[in-house]
Design an enzyme around this catalytic site. Structure first.
Site, mmCIF file in Angstrom:
data_model
loop_
_atom_site.group_PDB
_atom_site.id
_atom_site.type_symbol
_atom_site.label_atom_id
_atom_site.label_comp_id
_atom_site.label_asym_id
_atom_site.label_seq_id
_atom_site.Cartn_x
_atom_site.Cartn_y
_atom_site.Cartn_z
ATOM 1 N N MET A 30 37.449 45.475 34.444
ATOM 2 C CA MET A 30 36.975 46.597 33.626
ATOM 3 C C MET A 30 38.055 47.686 33.561
ATOM 4 O O MET A 30 37.781 48.811 33.149
ATOM 5 C CB MET A 30 35.668 47.159 34.194
ATOM 6 N N LEU A 33 43.216 49.985 36.594
ATOM 7 C CA LEU A 33 43.728 48.990 37.554
ATOM 8 C C LEU A 33 44.215 49.591 38.859
ATOM 9 O O LEU A 33 44.700 50.716 38.905
ATOM 10 C CB LEU A 33 44.877 48.215 36.894
ATOM 11 N N HIS A 34 44.047 48.797 39.915
ATOM 12 C CA HIS A 34 44.569 49.146 41.234
ATOM 13 C C HIS A 34 45.098 47.866 41.887
ATOM 14 O O HIS A 34 45.049 46.783 41.267
ATOM 15 C CB HIS A 34 43.487 49.825 42.088
ATOM 16 N N HIS A 37 43.060 44.558 41.685
ATOM 17 C CA HIS A 37 43.206 43.783 40.445
ATOM 18 C C HIS A 37 44.558 43.049 40.426
ATOM 19 O O HIS A 37 44.648 41.895 40.031
ATOM 20 C CB HIS A 37 43.166 44.710 39.223
ATOM 21 N N GLY A 147 37.501 38.808 42.886
ATOM 22 C CA GLY A 147 37.721 39.424 44.194
ATOM 23 C C GLY A 147 36.517 39.271 45.111
ATOM 24 O O GLY A 147 35.367 39.365 44.661
ATOM 25 N N LYS A 149 35.672 41.424 47.017
ATOM 26 C CA LYS A 149 35.056 42.759 47.001
ATOM 27 C C LYS A 149 33.653 42.688 46.386
ATOM 28 O O LYS A 149 32.717 43.316 46.857
ATOM 29 C CB LYS A 149 35.968 43.690 46.200
ATOM 30 N N ASP A 150 33.533 41.902 45.291
ATOM 31 C CA ASP A 150 32.233 41.705 44.650
ATOM 32 C C ASP A 150 31.716 40.330 45.070
ATOM 33 O O ASP A 150 31.691 39.386 44.268
ATOM 34 C CB ASP A 150 32.383 41.812 43.131
ATOM 35 N N MET A 184 39.583 49.214 47.834
ATOM 36 C CA MET A 184 40.030 49.772 46.545
ATOM 37 C C MET A 184 38.958 49.528 45.490
ATOM 38 O O MET A 184 38.333 48.472 45.448
ATOM 39 C CB MET A 184 41.334 49.131 46.125
HETATM 40 P P1 AMP Z 1 36.334 45.379 38.207
HETATM 41 O O1 AMP Z 1 37.392 45.904 37.297
HETATM 42 O O2 AMP Z 1 35.882 46.358 39.238
HETATM 43 O O3 AMP Z 1 35.191 44.733 37.452
HETATM 44 O O4 AMP Z 1 36.999 44.211 39.046
HETATM 45 C C1 AMP Z 1 37.669 43.140 38.426
HETATM 46 C C2 AMP Z 1 37.976 42.082 39.456
HETATM 47 O O5 AMP Z 1 38.785 42.643 40.486
HETATM 48 C C3 AMP Z 1 36.711 41.544 40.157
HETATM 49 O O6 AMP Z 1 36.859 40.142 40.353
HETATM 50 C C4 AMP Z 1 36.710 42.287 41.454
HETATM 51 O O7 AMP Z 1 36.038 41.601 42.499
HETATM 52 C C5 AMP Z 1 38.191 42.406 41.750
HETATM 53 N N1 AMP Z 1 38.430 43.533 42.658
HETATM 54 C C6 AMP Z 1 38.006 44.801 42.524
HETATM 55 N N2 AMP Z 1 38.354 45.546 43.597
HETATM 56 C C7 AMP Z 1 39.011 44.707 44.436
HETATM 57 C C8 AMP Z 1 39.635 44.859 45.719
HETATM 58 N N3 AMP Z 1 39.643 46.027 46.361
HETATM 59 N N4 AMP Z 1 40.221 43.792 46.275
HETATM 60 C C9 AMP Z 1 40.232 42.586 45.640
HETATM 61 N N5 AMP Z 1 39.671 42.379 44.435
HETATM 62 C C10 AMP Z 1 39.081 43.412 43.841
#
Ligand code: AMP
Length: 296
Positions: A30, A33-34, A37, A147, A149-150, A184
């Site tokens: 979404m 980025l960090h 991602h 990740g 994370k989720d 993150m």
């Molecule tokens: P998001 O943009 O939050 O929907 O995350 C996109 C992808 O990045 C998802 O597969 C998340 O699980 C992964 N992600 C988000 N934060 C982290 C993190 N701190 N470490 C590893 N993967 C992550």
């Protein structure tokens, strides 16, 4: 790096890549980025020829009182970071393109979506599986990266891929943390200084749970109580859920054994954060000593 913002242009590019025999690694995000991602991008670069990252804040996965409007967005910043990390294509469709008027088709994984974040956020995972299924059909990846994370999301996506016979390998990568341990998240930017400090309690509580398990504690209730007490000591952190569940089915466990996920979600001020750790406990070691195989 290419930036593609319509579905037809993405479809055309994918057709071309397939014709050339290229494998596609896909990182759905979404945006904002960090390093979390970017760790997925790094993994994708190792295993596939072309890395496609989607950036789409999916309205379907936000509830009416959630932070869709407040979700951080900065495509220019994301372009820079993605390009430096070696992303080949950013796919950033509009919501109108993804869900035109009259849109009526949804993908829903049952059961696994009813606990943890699914219980707190009704409809959330239906939004996630619907958008990911659509993105999979548009991008046609060989491998897609998610990740840990989720944790629940990753398990649900794997189930969807299995149940719908999608020919896509799902890889789940470890949680990337700030140097002090905070997981993150794009949402961390919405924390005030004080909230940022207090948010750390989530990781500290998970570490405490891990230490208790390492010391031989197996009573999930006791572990959860200790974690809750730690979180309760902060002023701004309000627990949403705290659960110790088996890593496969996400069923709550009374006794820690096998592979478990210790998962926590909490509001830090108005920002909802999640974190978890996976812990593997040899079931043999949960038995009192003397009954283990090979002894006595
Ligand atoms: P998001 O943009 O939050 O929907 O995350 C996109 C992808 O990045 C998802 O597969 C998340 O699980 C992964 N992600 C988000 N934060 C982290 C993190 N701190 N470490 C590893 N993967 C992550």
């Amino acid at each position: 790096m290419k930036l593609i913002d319509t579905i037809p242009r993405m479809t055309t590019l994918v057709k071309m890549l397939k014709k050339e025999g290229k494998t596609i690694g896909f990182v759905p995000t979404m945006g904002y980025l960090h390093e979390g991602h970017l760790s997925l991008v790094k993994a994708a670069k190792k295993h596939t020829d072309v890395v496609v990252m989607s950036i789409f804040v999916n309205p379907l996965q936000f509830g009416p009182r959630e932070d869709f409007e407040k979700y951080p967005r900065d495509i220019k910043r994301d372009e820079q970071l993605a390009s430096e990390a070696g992303v080949d294509v950013i796919f950033c469709p509009s919501a109108k393109d993804m869900y035109p008027e009259g849109y009526a088709t949804y993908v829903n994984v049952e059961t696994l979506t009813e606990t943890l974040c699914g219980a707190s956020r009704p409809g959330h995972f239906k939004g996630v599986t619907t958008v990911v299924a659509k993105l999979f059909h548009i991008v046609k990846p060989d491998v897609a990266y998610f990740g840990q994370k989720d944790a629940q999301q990753a398990i649900i996506i794997k189930k969807m891929v299995q149940d719908l016979n999608l020919d896509i390998e799902i890889k789940v990568m470890p949680i990337i943390r700030e140097s002090d341990g905070l997981a993150m998240s794009s949402r961390n930017v919405n924390l005030s200084e004080e909230e940022r400090r207090e948010a750390l309690v989530l990781h500290q509580a998970l570490k405490k749970a891990e230490a208790m398990i390492d010391d031989g504690e197996r009573d999930a209730k006791k572990i959860a109580k200790t974690m809750e007490a730690m979180i309760g000591q902060t002023g701004n952190v309000r627990k949403d859920y705290l659960s110790i569940v088996d890593a496969k089915h996400l069923d709550p466990v009374a006794t820690v054994s096998g592979e478990v996920v210790i998962a926590v979600a909490a509001f830090v001020g108005k920002t909802r954060l999640i974190d978890n750790i996976i812990k593997r406990v040899d079931p043999e070691k949960t038995k009192p000593s003397g009954t283990r195989k090979g002894q006595g």
